[in-house]
Design a protein around this motif. Sequence first.
Motif, PDB file in Angstrom:
ATOM      1  N   GLN A 188       0.841  -1.199   0.000  1.00  0.00           N
ATOM      2  CA  GLN A 188       0.000   0.000   0.000  1.00  0.00           C
ATOM      3  C   GLN A 188       0.872   1.243   0.000  1.00  0.00           C
ATOM      4  O   GLN A 188       2.095   1.149  -0.002  1.00  0.00           O
ATOM      5  CB  GLN A 188      -0.948  -0.031   1.191  1.00  0.00           C
ATOM      6  N   GLY A 189       0.223   2.400   0.027  1.00  0.00           N
ATOM      7  CA  GLY A 189       0.981   3.648  -0.076  1.00  0.00           C
ATOM      8  C   GLY A 189       0.926   4.111  -1.521  1.00  0.00           C
ATOM      9  O   GLY A 189       0.852   3.310  -2.451  1.00  0.00           O
ATOM     10  N   GLY A 190       0.988   5.421  -1.710  1.00  0.00           N
ATOM     11  CA  GLY A 190       0.847   6.001  -3.050  1.00  0.00           C
ATOM     12  C   GLY A 190       1.806   5.424  -4.073  1.00  0.00           C
ATOM     13  O   GLY A 190       1.469   5.276  -5.247  1.00  0.00           O
ATOM     14  N   THR A 191       3.013   5.057  -3.642  1.00  0.00           N
ATOM     15  CA  THR A 191       4.027   4.589  -4.595  1.00  0.00           C
ATOM     16  C   THR A 191       3.595   3.299  -5.275  1.00  0.00           C
ATOM     17  O   THR A 191       3.938   3.043  -6.430  1.00  0.00           O
ATOM     18  CB  THR A 191       5.372   4.417  -3.874  1.00  0.00           C
ATOM     19  N   PHE A 192       2.824   2.457  -4.580  1.00  0.00           N
ATOM     20  CA  PHE A 192       2.402   1.187  -5.187  1.00  0.00           C
ATOM     21  C   PHE A 192       1.227   1.347  -6.154  1.00  0.00           C
ATOM     22  O   PHE A 192       0.830   0.391  -6.808  1.00  0.00           O
ATOM     23  CB  PHE A 192       2.084   0.151  -4.107  1.00  0.00           C
ATOM     24  N   LEU A 193       0.649   2.564  -6.244  1.00  0.00           N
ATOM     25  CA  LEU A 193      -0.353   2.795  -7.284  1.00  0.00           C
ATOM     26  C   LEU A 193       0.353   2.841  -8.642  1.00  0.00           C
ATOM     27  O   LEU A 193      -0.276   2.791  -9.691  1.00  0.00           O
ATOM     28  CB  LEU A 193      -1.104   4.100  -7.026  1.00  0.00           C
TER      29      LEU A 193
END
Length: 980
Positions: free
Chosen positions: A534-539
Motif C-alpha cells: 500500500q501507499g501512493g508509490t504502489f499505485l
Amino acid sequence: MSLRIGIDIGSTTVKVVVLDEDNKLLFRSYERHYSKTRERACETLHSIEDMLKGQKVRLVITGSAGLGVAKASDIDFVQEVYATAAAVREYYPDTDAVIELGGEDAKIIFFGGALEERMNGSCAGGTGAFIDQMATLMNVSVDDLDALSLKHEKIYPIASRCGVFAKSDIQPILNQGGRKEDVAASIFQAVVDQTVAGLTQGRELKGKIVFLGGPLHFLQGLRQRFVETLHLDEEHAIFPEDGDCFAGIGAALCATDYEERPFEEVLKLLEESVDARTSVDTMPPLFTDQKDYDAFLARHNANHPPEVDVNTYAGPAWLGIDAGSTTTKMALITADGGLLYTYYHSNQGNPVAIVLEQLKKIYALCGDRIQLKGAAVTGYGEDLIKNAFSCDLGLVETVAHYNAAAHFNPDVDFIIDIGGQDMKCFKIRNGAVDSIMLNEACSSGCGSFIETFAKALGYDIASFSKLGLFSPHPVNLGSRCTVFMNSSVKQAQKDGASVEDISAGLSISIVKNAVYKVIRAANADDLGKHIVVQGGTFLNDAVLRAFEQELDRNVTRPTIAGLMGAFGAALAARNLHLEKSAILDAKALETFTHSAKPVTCGLCTNHCSLTVNQFDGGRRFISGNRCSRPLGKEKVENPDLMRYKYQKLRAMAGKGTGTGARGRIGIPFGLNMYENLPYWFTFFTKLNFEVVLSPESSRKLYIKGQHTIPSDTVCYPAKLLHGHVEALVEEGVDAIWYPCMSYNNDEGIGDNHYNCPVVAYYPELLAANVPALKETKFLDPYVGLWRHKDFAKRISKLMSAEFGIPEKETKAAVKAAYEAYDAYVQDVRETGRQYVEYARGHNMPVVVICGRPYHIDPEINHGINDLITSFGFVLVTEDALSYLEGYAPRKVLNQWTFQSRMYNAARYVCTQPDMQVVQLVSFGCGTDAITTDELRSILEEGGKLYTQLKIDDISNLGAVTIRIRSLMAAMEARKDAAEH
C-alpha cells in the motif's frame, strides 16, 4: 592573444565563460542542463557564434560531469578544484579558504601552502539539490524560500545530513503550525552546519573566505546564515559578482596553457560527441505485451471496496482521517466498508485548514440522510487534528494500516507501505503488528525518489511511470542514494538509454532499495506468504510489477492503496460502536478558528520547541512537548532507571571529600565516563583533588566543539566529547583526565570484555584534533582497570611522575575507588529490582532499554525515556538484569562488554511475561551493525517483540513514538488473544 573559453559542466548546470586577453569577461551564462549536458553546452556556444566565428580560441572543460564530455569530444579538461583555485588566485590572491556549493557537490578548499580540498562523499546533504528538495517539500520556489528566510525570528535545529532526515524534522514543525519563515532560515542553517561539521573535518575556518557556486550566489538568506555562523565581517566574507561561474572563469584562465583551435572545429567536436554511445547494463522487461499487462491489471483491480453513491445513500457512516507527513487522506465508509467519499491531497503544511474544508464538504453532501457515528484519526498530525475537531479516537498508523490490510486479506502476514518520503514495513504475527521497519537514513526507496527524476526530466510522475511499463531494456541503476542515482541516470542517458528504459530502471531500483536496504531480506520468504502492499508509490504499476518480479510471487494491492491509513482509521471508528460521534458538527465548524505560535518551554533542561495551537472557544493544544508539564499537568514520574542513573552520576559534581589542595582535575562527562565516573571521582577526591565535571550535554555544547570534529560518520555521543573538553579548558582546570581503555571490567558473560573501539581510543583523537587542549595538561594514558593488582602499580607510577604523589596514597585511593565502583553497580542492580517489584505491584509493564552507558544522557536519548514512561511503562536498563543470566555461546563473536549485557538482558526478558526490550542504537555505530540481528533473534526465538530505536543528533521523536505505540498495541493484542 586568442579568446579563452571555459565550460563548467556541473551536476545540474552548465556554465560557459569567455575571457579576452586582459581577463575581461566578455560573456557568461549559467543554465540548468536537465541531464542534457553536451546539447546544453552546444546551444550556448551557438548563441554566441557571431562573437566567435572565424576566431581562434582556446577551450577547456571542467566540472563534475565535464570529464566524460571532454573525453568523448577530445577537448582539454582541467580538474575543477584546480580551475577554481586558478580563478581565486587571480582575483583574490590573499584568500584563506573557499566554500563552494553546487547542485550535488559541496567543497571547501584551504589555501596557504599546499592546496587542501574537502568534498562531500556518500551524501548530498547540504548542497543545491538538498535546498531544491526542501523548497519542493514546503511547496515554494527556491527564490521564495530565500525571501521567507530573510524574515525569520527563530532557528530550529534541523538535520542536514540527508534530505530525509531534514524532512522528518521539518514536517512536524510545519504540521504543528511553525512559521514558514523560521523553517526556511533553519533549512539554510542546516546547510551551513553540514558544511562546517561535515567538510572542515576538524580544520578551522578562519581568515578571508570566498563563497562560490549557484546557491551562494543567488540565495541571500544562505549567505546571511554563513556570515553569522562563522562571525565574518565584510572584509572576510567575499561573494564575487560572478561566483556562480567561478570554476568556468578558472577553466578559461587555465586555457592559456592549451593549444588554440578554430572555433568552428571545437564546436564540431562537441556536437559530434553528442551522439557517442556506449553499452548499457540492462534487465528483462516489466511487461512483454499489452495482454500480459491487462491480466496483471485485472488481478489487482479485483481488490476494491464496494462503491456507494453518497447522493442517494441513507444511514450511518464512519470517517477516517490520515494526517500524513506530506498528504492528508480521508475516507467516509458504510458498515460493510463501502466508500461514500474519499479525499487525497498534499496538505501544504497546513492539515487543519484542509480537514476543515473537507468536513464542511462532507456535511453538505450528507445532509440529514447520513449520520456520522464515529471519527478516527491517524498519522503524523493525529494529535493536532484530534484536538482541533474533537475526533472520537486517535490510533497509531501501524494499527490503522493493519486494519485496512486485514480487511482485504485476512491472512496478511506482511505489510509494506511506501509513501512519498517514508517506508514502513510490518510483520504480522498472531493478529498483531510484530516487528516494524522504517527507513531511517535514506529515502532512496520512496516515492519522492521517482518524483524527483520525473520532474528533472520534465514529466509528471504518473506519465513518467507509465513510460517504463513496456521498455524492452530497463537500465540497471543499482540501489543507492537518490542524489547519487542522479549520476547513474545521467550516465545511462549519456550511454544512450531512453527515458522509457530509465523510468523502468528507477521502478526496479526503488524495489531493490526497499527489499534489501530497509527490510534487509535474504529472500522472499523473509517477508511472508500473504503480502499486502500500500501507499501512493504502489499505485505505480511499474513499481508493483517490479516488486512481484523481485519476490517472484503475487501480492495484494487494494485499489485504494494510497488511502489505506484513512480507511483503516474509519474501520476503527466503526468498531467503537458509538451512538453518535463527538466530532464538531456543521454548526460548530462555522465559528471554527485556528492560530499557531511557536514558543520555547523553560520548565526543564530539554527546552522543547513547542507550538501553541489556539482554537475557537478558548480551546488550545500544545505540540512538540516531550512531557505533560507545559500542558499544566504535574509530571508523572514512573520509575525510570535511565533518569535515576543520570541524576546519581550528575549529583557527584560538587561532592566528594577532597580538599582541592592538589588542584582541580577536569573529567569530561561523556562516553565511557558514564560507566567509570564513580571510580575516577572517588580516586581523585581521595587524592585531595577537586573534581570538575564538564557541563551537561546540550546542542549548544555540541556546536562549541563542532569545528574540531574530523569525522562526519562517527556517532553523535563521540562528537559531543569535543564540546565537553573545550568547556573544561574554558573552566580553567589544572589538568583533564580522560584515559584510553581497551577493556572494561570482566563480568564473565562474554567471550571477551572489550570496549567499543571509538570509546576506547577517542581520547587520542581529541588530543590530536582539539587545539584548545594545548592550553592545559591533557592526560590520556592507557589504563586497565580490570587488572586490579597490576593497575595499582602502574597508576602509582603515573601519579608520582605527573603530580609527585607517594605510592602509598595512590594505592589507598585505588582501593577506595574499586569499592565505590562496586557499590554503584550493586546500587543499579538493587534499584532495578525494586522498580520491577513496583511495576508488578501496580500491574504495569516493564520496558528494558538495551543500550550503552552513555544512552542515559538526555541530549543523546532526546528524552526517549520520558516518552516511554509517559505511556505507563516502568523503565529499567540492561545492566540491572544482565547479571541474572550466566554465560551462553552466541552465533556472533561476543567480545564487547556492553553488547554482552544486552544479550543477557534479552535472554532474561524472554523468561518474564511482563517485560519487553527496546534497543537504542546510535546512528553510525559499527559494532551495533552486528549486534542488532543477534538481539532480534534472541527475542524472536523467545516469543518477544523486537523494537529498535535509531537515534542521532535529531530530536524529532515522531518515528520513535510510532514504534513505542505499536509495541503497546502489539502487547495489547497479544494479551487479548491470550484471554480469548
